[in-house]
Every structure is written in structure tokens, then in C-alpha cells.
Design a protein around this motif. Sequence first.
Motif, PDB file in Angstrom:
ATOM      1  N   ASP A 292       0.823  -1.213   0.000  1.00 29.98           N
ATOM      2  CA  ASP A 292       0.000   0.000   0.000  1.00 29.98           C
ATOM      3  C   ASP A 292       0.857   1.263   0.000  1.00 29.98           C
ATOM      4  OD1 ASP A 292      -2.251  -1.586   0.031  1.00 29.98           O
ATOM      5  OD2 ASP A 292      -2.697  -1.275   2.152  1.00 29.98           O
ATOM      6  N   TRP A 293       1.984   1.224   0.705  1.00 31.58           N
ATOM      7  CA  TRP A 293       2.888   2.378   0.787  1.00 31.58           C
ATOM      8  C   TRP A 293       3.378   2.751  -0.610  1.00 31.58           C
ATOM      9  CZ3 TRP A 293       5.214   4.657   5.414  1.00 31.58           C
ATOM     10  CH2 TRP A 293       6.267   5.523   5.175  1.00 31.58           C
TER      11      TRP A 293
ATOM     12  N   GLY B 114       2.179   1.367  -3.549  1.00 27.56           N
ATOM     13  CA  GLY B 114       1.077   1.324  -4.517  1.00 27.56           C
ATOM     14  C   GLY B 114       0.925  -0.061  -5.108  1.00 27.56           C
TER      15      GLY B 114
ATOM     16  N   ASP C 239      -0.331  -0.915  -7.811  1.00 24.14           N
ATOM     17  CA  ASP C 239      -0.023  -0.954  -9.235  1.00 24.14           C
ATOM     18  C   ASP C 239       1.449  -1.273  -9.472  1.00 24.14           C
ATOM     19  OD1 ASP C 239       0.426   1.527  -7.975  1.00 24.14           O
ATOM     20  OD2 ASP C 239       0.402   2.616  -9.883  1.00 24.14           O
TER      21      ASP C 239
ATOM     22  N   LEU D  61      -5.470   1.347  -4.377  1.00 25.18           N
ATOM     23  CA  LEU D  61      -4.027   1.299  -4.639  1.00 25.18           C
ATOM     24  C   LEU D  61      -3.181   1.497  -3.388  1.00 25.18           C
ATOM     25  CD1 LEU D  61      -3.840   3.319  -7.979  1.00 25.18           C
ATOM     26  CD2 LEU D  61      -4.097   0.856  -7.637  1.00 25.18           C
TER      27      LEU D  61
ATOM     28  N   PHE E 249      -1.979   4.011  -0.084  1.00 28.40           N
ATOM     29  CA  PHE E 249      -1.960   5.333   0.552  1.00 28.40           C
ATOM     30  C   PHE E 249      -2.592   6.399  -0.336  1.00 28.40           C
ATOM     31  CE2 PHE E 249       1.589   5.304   3.980  1.00 28.40           C
ATOM     32  CZ  PHE E 249       1.050   4.147   4.519  1.00 28.40           C
ATOM     33  N   THR E 250      -2.292   6.346  -1.655  1.00 26.68           N
ATOM     34  CA  THR E 250      -2.712   7.429  -2.541  1.00 26.68           C
ATOM     35  C   THR E 250      -4.229   7.502  -2.699  1.00 26.68           C
ATOM     36  OG1 THR E 250      -2.432   5.973  -4.459  1.00 26.68           O
ATOM     37  CG2 THR E 250      -0.568   7.404  -3.851  1.00 26.68           C
ATOM     38  N   THR E 251      -4.911   6.379  -2.506  1.00 23.06           N
ATOM     39  CA  THR E 251      -6.362   6.347  -2.668  1.00 23.06           C
ATOM     40  C   THR E 251      -7.095   6.170  -1.346  1.00 23.06           C
ATOM     41  OG1 THR E 251      -6.379   3.952  -3.072  1.00 23.06           O
ATOM     42  CG2 THR E 251      -6.154   5.404  -5.001  1.00 23.06           C
TER      43      THR E 251
ATOM     44  N   TYR F  91      -7.170   3.168   5.072  1.00 24.28           N
ATOM     45  CA  TYR F  91      -6.521   4.333   5.664  1.00 24.28           C
ATOM     46  C   TYR F  91      -7.474   5.517   5.773  1.00 24.28           C
ATOM     47  CZ  TYR F  91      -2.615   1.424   4.275  1.00 24.28           C
ATOM     48  OH  TYR F  91      -1.763   0.348   4.125  1.00 24.28           O
TER      49      TYR F  91
ATOM     50  N   LEU G  64      -2.773  10.506   7.369  1.00 27.15           N
ATOM     51  CA  LEU G  64      -1.696   9.846   6.631  1.00 27.15           C
ATOM     52  C   LEU G  64      -0.341  10.508   6.842  1.00 27.15           C
ATOM     53  CD1 LEU G  64      -3.274   8.729   3.240  1.00 27.15           C
ATOM     54  CD2 LEU G  64      -2.484   7.310   5.133  1.00 27.15           C
ATOM     55  N   ASP G  65      -0.316  11.839   6.957  1.00 26.36           N
ATOM     56  CA  ASP G  65       0.958  12.510   7.200  1.00 26.36           C
ATOM     57  C   ASP G  65       1.540  12.090   8.547  1.00 26.36           C
ATOM     58  OD1 ASP G  65       0.971  13.824   4.789  1.00 26.36           O
ATOM     59  OD2 ASP G  65      -0.006  15.642   5.576  1.00 26.36           O
TER      60      ASP G  65
ATOM     61  N   ARG H 105       2.760   8.455   8.256  1.00 26.14           N
ATOM     62  CA  ARG H 105       4.064   8.360   7.586  1.00 26.14           C
ATOM     63  C   ARG H 105       5.194   8.765   8.533  1.00 26.14           C
ATOM     64  NH1 ARG H 105       1.261  10.600   3.092  1.00 26.14           N
ATOM     65  NH2 ARG H 105       1.143   9.160   1.312  1.00 26.14           N
TER      66      ARG H 105
END
Length: 329
Positions: free
Chosen positions: A247-248, A250, A252, A285, A287-289, A296, A301-302, A305
Motif C-alpha cells: 500500500d505504501w 502502490g 499498481d 491502490l 496510501f494514494t487512494t 486508511y 496519513l501525514d 508516515r
Amino acid sequence: MMPRAAVACLGAGRMGRGIAVAFAYAGHDVTLVDLKPRPAPSFAALAQAALDEVRGTLRTLAQLGLFAESAVDAIAARVHVVPEAEAGPALSAAAVVFEGVPEVVDLKREVLARASRLAGPDPIIASTTSTILVDDLSAAVEHPQRFLNAHWLNPAYLVPLIELSPGERTDAAVTARLRALLEGIGKVPVVCAPRPGYIVPRIQALAMNEAARMVEEGVASAEEIDKAIKYGFGFRFAVLGLLEFVDWGGGDILYYASRYLTQALGSDRYASPAIVERNMKEGRLGFTTGQGFLDYGKLDLDAHRRERLRAFVAMLGQLGLSRPPVVGD
């Protein structure tokens, strides 16, 4: 202070002794039951060897700074060894009985049948098998609803993880009780379905075989591969875990990397399972989604991280690799 629950182990070998150290350290009385018929002098020698190893392990842990060496005798005194003929009271009084005899199905069934009769209906009974599925053993246990597998990783007195695998007839309350008991001694239990290899052995078998294959193929020396594992693979996954790492970066990235490796190395062992492609199609995907293998959505998220990066920095310190910055020329 309320008395801590007593524990019993079937078998006085390596696994029983390791479990005894873990529970005795946490204040529990532990009885190791020798299930093999033997003359009194032979039993006395076995019992002494088991107690000596328990004491020696505790002394080593004290010398490594885990606790004061002056406490070794008091902790070791909580461990007892008895023959099967004297095991009834200890088994019936135990909150949990761990079976730790060799990995032979018929032997385990025989031992579990005898011990479950001696213990009566109340104690939880857990096999520590690393290979045999819970439902291949449960029929031997009287009152099988109190039976499950509890796979400890060696050395049992140090590795936090214990993989709990309930069977078809295991009462969910029994799993919860054992989980709470293990958490009470500082362990980290996880629950998994009764499938071959549990979680860690199944993953590590793939990783170890791939490392051996790379030596065979001349990709790198054993020393270089182990260095890569310690300072790269192990460094990252000690903090993130495998699926959070996916997840970190992605999902994809995993998908396309898997396709490339499958083609380049000509092996389907690198192919992604269907869930990876399904996550991509459904926009999970990582973290980004806001969602991947993990959710999440409710996390900052900040902050998350930063917490993970703080753990990486701590790992650098443990490895002796922290350095001050070079400031100026």
C-alpha cells in the motif's frame, strides 16, 4: 495480587522448555509433563536437563540485559517436571495445556487423547505443531471445542508472534481466552485459518527458497544476499509489514513488477494473485487512494508516515548505522 493461571506442556523438549521460560518469566507456574515411559533414573536425568536448560536460558537473557541476574532462581523455581503418572493434578489445574511432542500425527493424537482425559473438560488444549492442521488432530481430544493450534516460532521465549489456528469445532470463546492469556505475557498472537504453512512459514518458505535459488544461479554470493535481506528486506518489513508496504508504494507497482519478473525470468511463481489486479481495477491502490489491502480512511496519513519514518530511524540506530549529517564543506 491475583494468582496467575498455571500452564502445562506435554513434552519436556525444546518447545516445552521455551514455552516454560516465556510463561515463568511472566509469573506463571509451568509444569512440563514427560510422556515417555522411562526408568526413574532416566526420568530424573531428563528432568534435571530440562530445568538446567530453563535456568541457563534465563541466565543468558539476564546477561543480555533483559532483567537482573538475581531474579533467575525465583523465575526458574516456577518450572516443574513430572512424569505422566503424576500429571493429573497439574493438567486439570492448568488454564492451558500446550502439546509439544514430535511432528508425527499418530503420536500427537495418542498424546492428546491421553492428556485430554487426564486434564478433564476445562483446560484449553493447544498443539504447537508447525505442519499438521488442527482438524487432523482434534478428533483425538475429548471436548474438541477447547482445542486449537498455537504455533510458536523458535526461540519461543523471545519471538513475540504466535499463530493461532482454530478448527471447525473450536469455540470462538476459547480462541479469545488463549489470545488474551498470550497477550498477558507480552506475546503478539494472530489468528489464521487452518491452512498448510500458517502465515510466517508459508511466506518464509518462498523467501528462503528464492534466496537459495539466487545462490544457485550465481546472482550473488550467500553473504551478499544475506546482507541485502538484513539491511533492505528485513529493515523495511520489520516496520511496515508486507501488505502495508504494498500500500505504501502502490498496488499498481506490485502488479507491473510481477508481470515483468514473470516474463523476464520465465516463471509463474512471480505472477500476482487475482486480488492485486482486482484492487487496481477497483481503485484500491493504497496510501494514494486511502484504501488498499488496509483501510486508511480514518488515518491522518501525514502523521502515519512520520510515525513509520520514526520507526525506520530507530532501526538505523539499532543497526549502528545512524550518522550525523555533514554540514558545510
